[in-house]
Write an enzyme that holds these catalytic residues in place. Sequence first.
Site, PDB file in Angstrom:
ATOM      1  N   LYS A  13       0.833  -1.207   0.000  1.00 44.11           N
ATOM      2  CA  LYS A  13       0.000   0.000   0.000  1.00 44.11           C
ATOM      3  C   LYS A  13       0.870   1.262   0.000  1.00 44.11           C
ATOM      4  CE  LYS A  13      -1.954  -1.030   3.950  1.00 44.11           C
ATOM      5  NZ  LYS A  13      -1.300  -2.312   4.229  1.00 44.11           N
ATOM      6  N   ARG A  88      -9.620   1.123   8.258  1.00 38.05           N
ATOM      7  CA  ARG A  88      -9.188  -0.243   8.538  1.00 38.05           C
ATOM      8  C   ARG A  88     -10.248  -1.037   9.263  1.00 38.05           C
ATOM      9  NH1 ARG A  88      -3.370   0.437   8.563  1.00 38.05           N
ATOM     10  NH2 ARG A  88      -2.496  -1.579   9.007  1.00 38.05           N
ATOM     11  N   ARG A 127      11.848  -6.161   4.649  1.00 34.11           N
ATOM     12  CA  ARG A 127      11.589  -4.715   4.574  1.00 34.11           C
ATOM     13  C   ARG A 127      12.550  -3.971   5.481  1.00 34.11           C
ATOM     14  NH1 ARG A 127       5.847  -2.032   5.436  1.00 34.11           N
ATOM     15  NH2 ARG A 127       5.854  -3.221   7.371  1.00 34.11           N
ATOM     16  N   ARG A 160      11.349  -2.542  11.077  1.00 37.42           N
ATOM     17  CA  ARG A 160      10.301  -1.953  11.902  1.00 37.42           C
ATOM     18  C   ARG A 160       9.978  -2.870  13.077  1.00 37.42           C
ATOM     19  NH1 ARG A 160       5.349   0.043   8.281  1.00 37.42           N
ATOM     20  NH2 ARG A 160       4.164  -1.242   9.728  1.00 37.42           N
ATOM     21  N   ARG A 171      -0.781  -9.235  13.021  1.00 38.60           N
ATOM     22  CA  ARG A 171      -1.309  -8.178  12.146  1.00 38.60           C
ATOM     23  C   ARG A 171      -2.158  -8.779  11.023  1.00 38.60           C
ATOM     24  NH1 ARG A 171       4.046  -5.424  10.552  1.00 38.60           N
ATOM     25  NH2 ARG A 171       2.787  -4.101   9.188  1.00 38.60           N
TER      26      ARG A 171
HETATM   27  P1  AP5 Z   1       4.926  -1.593   1.836  1.00 33.77           P
HETATM   28  O1  AP5 Z   1       4.628  -0.717   0.674  1.00 33.77           O
HETATM   29  O2  AP5 Z   1       5.688  -1.029   2.981  1.00 33.77           O
HETATM   30  O3  AP5 Z   1       3.551  -2.286   2.338  1.00 33.77           O
HETATM   31  P2  AP5 Z   1       2.344  -1.714   3.176  1.00 33.77           P
HETATM   32  O4  AP5 Z   1       1.122  -2.351   2.621  1.00 33.77           O
HETATM   33  O5  AP5 Z   1       2.383  -0.229   3.257  1.00 33.77           O
HETATM   34  O6  AP5 Z   1       2.678  -2.399   4.563  1.00 33.77           O
HETATM   35  P3  AP5 Z   1       2.601  -1.840   6.037  1.00 33.77           P
HETATM   36  O7  AP5 Z   1       3.321  -2.805   6.911  1.00 33.77           O
HETATM   37  O8  AP5 Z   1       2.994  -0.402   6.088  1.00 33.77           O
HETATM   38  O9  AP5 Z   1       1.102  -1.982   6.294  1.00 33.77           O
HETATM   39  P4  AP5 Z   1       0.414  -1.995   7.613  1.00 33.77           P
HETATM   40  O10 AP5 Z   1      -0.960  -1.781   7.103  1.00 33.77           O
HETATM   41  O11 AP5 Z   1       0.556  -3.161   8.470  1.00 33.77           O
HETATM   42  O12 AP5 Z   1       1.161  -0.854   8.449  1.00 33.77           O
HETATM   43  P5  AP5 Z   1       0.770   0.641   8.797  1.00 33.77           P
HETATM   44  O13 AP5 Z   1       2.004   1.408   8.874  1.00 33.77           O
HETATM   45  O14 AP5 Z   1      -0.328   1.100   7.931  1.00 33.77           O
HETATM   46  O15 AP5 Z   1       5.652  -2.902   1.294  1.00 33.77           O
HETATM   47  C1  AP5 Z   1       6.095  -3.907   2.166  1.00 33.77           C
HETATM   48  C2  AP5 Z   1       7.469  -4.431   1.723  1.00 33.77           C
HETATM   49  O16 AP5 Z   1       7.355  -5.119   0.483  1.00 33.77           O
HETATM   50  C3  AP5 Z   1       8.495  -3.310   1.458  1.00 33.77           C
HETATM   51  O17 AP5 Z   1       9.756  -3.766   1.857  1.00 33.77           O
HETATM   52  C4  AP5 Z   1       8.435  -3.077  -0.048  1.00 33.77           C
HETATM   53  O18 AP5 Z   1       9.648  -2.590  -0.565  1.00 33.77           O
HETATM   54  C5  AP5 Z   1       8.108  -4.485  -0.557  1.00 33.77           C
HETATM   55  N1  AP5 Z   1       7.246  -4.493  -1.726  1.00 33.77           N
HETATM   56  C6  AP5 Z   1       6.210  -3.645  -2.020  1.00 33.77           C
HETATM   57  N2  AP5 Z   1       5.626  -3.986  -3.196  1.00 33.77           N
HETATM   58  C7  AP5 Z   1       6.298  -5.089  -3.642  1.00 33.77           C
HETATM   59  C8  AP5 Z   1       6.171  -5.922  -4.783  1.00 33.77           C
HETATM   60  N3  AP5 Z   1       5.214  -5.706  -5.711  1.00 33.77           N
HETATM   61  N4  AP5 Z   1       7.030  -6.963  -4.916  1.00 33.77           N
HETATM   62  C9  AP5 Z   1       7.993  -7.192  -3.976  1.00 33.77           C
HETATM   63  N5  AP5 Z   1       8.171  -6.451  -2.880  1.00 33.77           N
HETATM   64  C10 AP5 Z   1       7.332  -5.406  -2.708  1.00 33.77           C
HETATM   65  O19 AP5 Z   1       0.190   0.446  10.270  1.00 33.77           O
HETATM   66  C11 AP5 Z   1       1.010   0.034  11.342  1.00 33.77           C
HETATM   67  C12 AP5 Z   1       0.183  -0.039  12.621  1.00 33.77           C
HETATM   68  O20 AP5 Z   1      -0.367   1.262  12.916  1.00 33.77           O
HETATM   69  C13 AP5 Z   1      -1.031  -0.958  12.579  1.00 33.77           C
HETATM   70  O21 AP5 Z   1      -0.675  -2.295  12.866  1.00 33.77           O
HETATM   71  C14 AP5 Z   1      -1.916  -0.319  13.645  1.00 33.77           C
HETATM   72  O22 AP5 Z   1      -1.486  -0.670  14.940  1.00 33.77           O
HETATM   73  C15 AP5 Z   1      -1.669   1.165  13.449  1.00 33.77           C
HETATM   74  N6  AP5 Z   1      -2.622   1.767  12.514  1.00 33.77           N
HETATM   75  C16 AP5 Z   1      -2.333   2.322  11.295  1.00 33.77           C
HETATM   76  N7  AP5 Z   1      -3.450   2.763  10.695  1.00 33.77           N
HETATM   77  C17 AP5 Z   1      -4.470   2.471  11.544  1.00 33.77           C
HETATM   78  C18 AP5 Z   1      -5.889   2.655  11.485  1.00 33.77           C
HETATM   79  N8  AP5 Z   1      -6.466   3.217  10.415  1.00 33.77           N
HETATM   80  N9  AP5 Z   1      -6.628   2.224  12.530  1.00 33.77           N
HETATM   81  C19 AP5 Z   1      -6.071   1.667  13.612  1.00 33.77           C
HETATM   82  N10 AP5 Z   1      -4.743   1.448  13.729  1.00 33.77           N
HETATM   83  C20 AP5 Z   1      -3.950   1.845  12.715  1.00 33.77           C
HETATM   84 MG    MG Z   2       2.697   1.159   4.846  1.00 32.31          MG
END
Ligand code: AP5
Ligand code: MG
Length: 216
Positions: A13, A88, A127, A160, A171
């Site tokens: 994402k 989410r 990552r 991370r 997660r």
């Molecule tokens: P990346 O682009 O970083 O993936 P992502 O989907 O953004 O993954 P996140 O871990 O950031 O998602 P998340 O939803 O768990 O975390 P968030 O920060 O939102 O890609 C991942 C890896 O793969 C990278 O190394 C990249 O280079 C690689 N990659 C990408 N595309 C690729 C491809 N096509 N092929 C190969 N490799 C690839 O949330 C973290 C925490 O915050 C949550 O757990 C929660 O506690 C809290 N939080 C955040 N938002 C909310 C909300 N709305 N409500 C409640 N809690 C929340």
């Molecule tokens: Mg992200």
Amino acid sequence: MKIIMLGAPGAGKGTQAKLISEEYGIPQISTGDIFRANIKNNTELGKKAKSYMDQGLLVPDQVTCDLVVDRLAQDDCKNGYILDGFPRTIPQAEALTEALKKSGTAIDYAIDVEVPDQVIVDRMSGRRACPDCGATYHVKFNPPSREEICDACGARLVLREDDKPETVQKRLEVYHNQTQPLIDYYQKAGCLFSVDGTEHMDMVFMKICQKLGMDR
Ligand code: AP5
Ligand code: MG
Ligand code: ZN
């Protein structure tokens, strides 16, 4: 253009949201990034969020919704935005729909980046994230030019806190229980499309652009 990125943790994402943001000149709003910045600066919000995030749980809806509604009221969101990691939960989606209704608008596209759980688990261990500017890399799929150093700002990259395998499992479980129902929600709203997130990230981006109706 108002876009939502849906997909499991690690689906890509953030990677795609950044590319779309650059292409369209609209801000990428990542609730995860906002929480991490607050944790780093040791704010009250950061302290609250950290206890949930470290366990792989969601931060409570009220806290998250208030934060996003405030953010969307800022000037740079006038021409649209990409929400990365919000909504989410169904209550978050409903709060967003309501907030937009007040200004007579709605989400244009919800993009679901589809990646099976097993691929996610393998991906997360590779990552690397920049603790200073939030840029994301992958040791195999998207390495920085200098090993373990951020291309954008020169800081040393880290794994991370919530990318440890046990936390990734949690997660994923939270994603399937609380976030996956949103696919149905946005399908019914008529703005959902899906892309295969297991393809190369450039290919995923190309397909997203095609669906958004852009020439590339
Ligand atoms: P990346 O682009 O970083 O993936 P992502 O989907 O953004 O993954 P996140 O871990 O950031 O998602 P998340 O939803 O768990 O975390 P968030 O920060 O939102 O890609 C991942 C890896 O793969 C990278 O190394 C990249 O280079 C690689 N990659 C990408 N595309 C690729 C491809 N096509 N092929 C190969 N490799 C690839 O949330 C973290 C925490 O915050 C949550 O757990 C929660 O506690 C809290 N939080 C955040 N938002 C909310 C909300 N709305 N409500 C409640 N809690 C929340
Ligand atoms: Mg992200
Ligand atoms: Zn950086």
